[in-house]
Design a protein around this motif. Structure first.
Motif, mmCIF file in Angstrom:
data_model
loop_
_atom_site.group_PDB
_atom_site.id
_atom_site.type_symbol
_atom_site.label_atom_id
_atom_site.label_comp_id
_atom_site.label_asym_id
_atom_site.label_seq_id
_atom_site.Cartn_x
_atom_site.Cartn_y
_atom_site.Cartn_z
ATOM 1 N N GLU A 190 46.283 34.995 -70.487
ATOM 2 C CA GLU A 190 47.419 35.750 -71.032
ATOM 3 C C GLU A 190 46.963 37.110 -71.544
ATOM 4 O O GLU A 190 47.641 38.131 -71.328
ATOM 5 C CB GLU A 190 48.072 34.946 -72.161
ATOM 6 C CG GLU A 190 49.348 35.551 -72.689
ATOM 7 C CD GLU A 190 50.479 35.509 -71.686
ATOM 8 O OE1 GLU A 190 51.388 36.354 -71.807
ATOM 9 O OE2 GLU A 190 50.442 34.652 -70.780
ATOM 10 N N LYS A 193 46.322 39.384 -68.551
ATOM 11 C CA LYS A 193 47.587 39.857 -67.986
ATOM 12 C C LYS A 193 48.176 40.988 -68.828
ATOM 13 O O LYS A 193 48.631 42.020 -68.286
ATOM 14 C CB LYS A 193 48.565 38.691 -67.913
ATOM 15 C CG LYS A 193 49.906 39.045 -67.279
ATOM 16 C CD LYS A 193 50.796 37.815 -67.231
ATOM 17 C CE LYS A 193 52.158 38.178 -66.631
ATOM 18 N NZ LYS A 193 53.057 36.978 -66.603
ATOM 19 N N GLN A 194 48.160 40.826 -70.165
ATOM 20 C CA GLN A 194 48.673 41.878 -71.036
ATOM 21 C C GLN A 194 47.847 43.155 -70.926
ATOM 22 O O GLN A 194 48.391 44.263 -70.944
ATOM 23 C CB GLN A 194 48.693 41.383 -72.486
ATOM 24 C CG GLN A 194 49.690 40.267 -72.751
ATOM 25 C CD GLN A 194 49.624 39.766 -74.174
ATOM 26 O OE1 GLN A 194 48.813 40.252 -74.965
ATOM 27 N NE2 GLN A 194 50.474 38.804 -74.509
ATOM 28 N N ARG A 195 46.521 42.998 -70.807
ATOM 29 C CA ARG A 195 45.662 44.178 -70.684
ATOM 30 C C ARG A 195 45.921 44.919 -69.371
ATOM 31 O O ARG A 195 45.954 46.160 -69.341
ATOM 32 C CB ARG A 195 44.199 43.726 -70.759
ATOM 33 C CG ARG A 195 43.212 44.885 -70.760
ATOM 34 C CD ARG A 195 41.804 44.370 -70.910
ATOM 35 N NE ARG A 195 40.847 45.462 -70.903
ATOM 36 C CZ ARG A 195 39.522 45.311 -70.970
ATOM 37 N NH1 ARG A 195 39.028 44.065 -71.043
ATOM 38 N NH2 ARG A 195 38.727 46.351 -70.959
ATOM 39 N N THR A 196 46.129 44.173 -68.289
ATOM 40 C CA THR A 196 46.415 44.811 -66.996
ATOM 41 C C THR A 196 47.735 45.582 -67.045
ATOM 42 O O THR A 196 47.842 46.719 -66.543
ATOM 43 C CB THR A 196 46.466 43.741 -65.892
ATOM 44 O OG1 THR A 196 45.250 42.990 -65.894
ATOM 45 C CG2 THR A 196 46.650 44.385 -64.530
ATOM 46 N N GLU A 197 48.755 44.977 -67.672
ATOM 47 C CA GLU A 197 50.039 45.660 -67.803
ATOM 48 C C GLU A 197 49.912 46.913 -68.664
ATOM 49 O O GLU A 197 50.523 47.955 -68.366
ATOM 50 C CB GLU A 197 51.076 44.712 -68.408
ATOM 51 C CG GLU A 197 51.452 43.549 -67.490
ATOM 52 C CD GLU A 197 52.407 42.594 -68.154
ATOM 53 O OE1 GLU A 197 52.695 42.801 -69.371
ATOM 54 O OE2 GLU A 197 52.870 41.635 -67.495
ATOM 55 N N TRP A 198 49.127 46.830 -69.725
ATOM 56 C CA TRP A 198 48.956 48.005 -70.592
ATOM 57 C C TRP A 198 48.233 49.127 -69.852
ATOM 58 O O TRP A 198 48.613 50.301 -69.967
ATOM 59 C CB TRP A 198 48.163 47.583 -71.818
ATOM 60 C CG TRP A 198 47.878 48.734 -72.751
ATOM 61 C CD1 TRP A 198 48.734 49.316 -73.612
ATOM 62 C CD2 TRP A 198 46.636 49.439 -72.851
ATOM 63 N NE1 TRP A 198 48.127 50.343 -74.267
ATOM 64 C CE2 TRP A 198 46.802 50.443 -73.819
ATOM 65 C CE3 TRP A 198 45.392 49.324 -72.230
ATOM 66 C CZ2 TRP A 198 45.804 51.319 -74.193
ATOM 67 C CZ3 TRP A 198 44.386 50.190 -72.601
ATOM 68 C CH2 TRP A 198 44.591 51.175 -73.567
ATOM 69 N N GLN A 199 47.210 48.792 -69.062
ATOM 70 C CA GLN A 199 46.506 49.815 -68.283
ATOM 71 C C GLN A 199 47.428 50.443 -67.247
ATOM 72 O O GLN A 199 47.369 51.663 -66.996
ATOM 73 C CB GLN A 199 45.274 49.202 -67.613
ATOM 74 C CG GLN A 199 44.158 48.840 -68.584
ATOM 75 C CD GLN A 199 42.995 48.174 -67.892
ATOM 76 O OE1 GLN A 199 43.076 47.847 -66.700
ATOM 77 N NE2 GLN A 199 41.900 47.951 -68.641
ATOM 78 N N ALA A 200 48.288 49.635 -66.639
ATOM 79 C CA ALA A 200 49.228 50.189 -65.656
ATOM 80 C C ALA A 200 50.201 51.152 -66.316
ATOM 81 O O ALA A 200 50.527 52.217 -65.750
ATOM 82 C CB ALA A 200 49.980 49.045 -64.980
ATOM 83 N N ARG A 201 50.682 50.832 -67.517
ATOM 84 C CA ARG A 201 51.589 51.740 -68.215
ATOM 85 C C ARG A 201 50.892 53.035 -68.608
ATOM 86 O O ARG A 201 51.490 54.121 -68.562
ATOM 87 C CB ARG A 201 52.150 51.049 -69.458
ATOM 88 C CG ARG A 201 53.172 49.963 -69.153
ATOM 89 C CD ARG A 201 53.986 49.624 -70.391
ATOM 90 N NE ARG A 201 53.150 49.119 -71.474
ATOM 91 C CZ ARG A 201 52.877 47.843 -71.674
ATOM 92 N NH1 ARG A 201 53.381 46.908 -70.838
ATOM 93 N NH2 ARG A 201 52.096 47.455 -72.676
#
Length: 207
Positions: A190, A193-201
């Motif tokens: 989890e 997943k949150q870290r990947t979403e933050w990097q994408a943003r």
């Protein structure tokens, strides 16, 4: 039908009776109190110096009960450790009062070892005194040392917690460890997943 025994048999029976052992003199923590000391209620009376010897003897510890002697002994122990003349409820004073009670219980149980009620009360007071001393040792170590020295208390550290290893406990521990590891894996995925979403943003904001 009552059969009369001969005097020879009766004599043998008397000889066969067990000899009662004399009780040994048990030392008391009240032995250092002089018998001529006045009771607590009459020590500060102004007219006490003008009474005759008979009345003074009746009001002294020579004629006092065990309860009155314990009161005076408790007051002596409290005077050794109290912070000020008006101190009546500090941890040191409570330890001194419990010490007098515990020593009185110990002497009573030496004479009456089957008295389970007083033994239970003594153990409860010992546990309570241990808690008070543990708090003093943790918060005010100098006061703890002085209290143990003045009251002649030998404080021993509690043993480390140990649990008897059983088959059920081993299985339960292994199951708990397995559940903990699975929960950590879920949390790790989890967090990834949150870290990947933050990097994408962050990349989208830069572009």
């Amino acid at each position: 039908f009552h059969q009369v025994c001969s005097p020879f048999i009766q004599t043998d029976r008397w000889y066969a009776r067990p000899v009662r052992r004399k009780r040994k003199d048990i030392p008391s923590h009240l032995d250092d109190l002089p018998p001529t000391m006045l009771k607590k209620d009459y020590a500060n009376v102004p007219i006490i110096n003008s009474v005759d010897d008979v009345v003074r003897r009746l009001l002294s510890l020579e004629m006092a009960s065990q309860k009155e002697k314990v009161k005076i002994k408790t007051q002596q122990l409290v005077e050794k450790v109290r912070r000020s003349p008006s101190d009546n409820g500090s941890f040191e004073v409570q330890v001194a009062a419990l010490t007098a009670k515990i020593r009185t219980y110990e002497e009573h149980l030496q004479r009456h070892p089957k008295d389970k009620s007083n033994r239970r009360r003594m153990l409860m007071d010992i546990d309570r005194r241990k808690k008070l001393l543990a708090y003093l040792r943790r918060v005010r170590y100098d006061t703890f040392e002085n209290t143990c020295k003045q009251l002649n208390i030998q404080y021993t550290l509690p043993p480390p917690y140990s649990r008897r290893v059983t088959k059920r406990w081993v299985v339960k521990k292994a199951f708990c460890l397995k559940v903990f590891q699975e929960a950590q894996k879920l949390k790790a995925s989890e967090r990834l997943k949150q870290r990947t979403e933050w990097q994408a943003r962050v990349r989208a904001a830069k572009e």
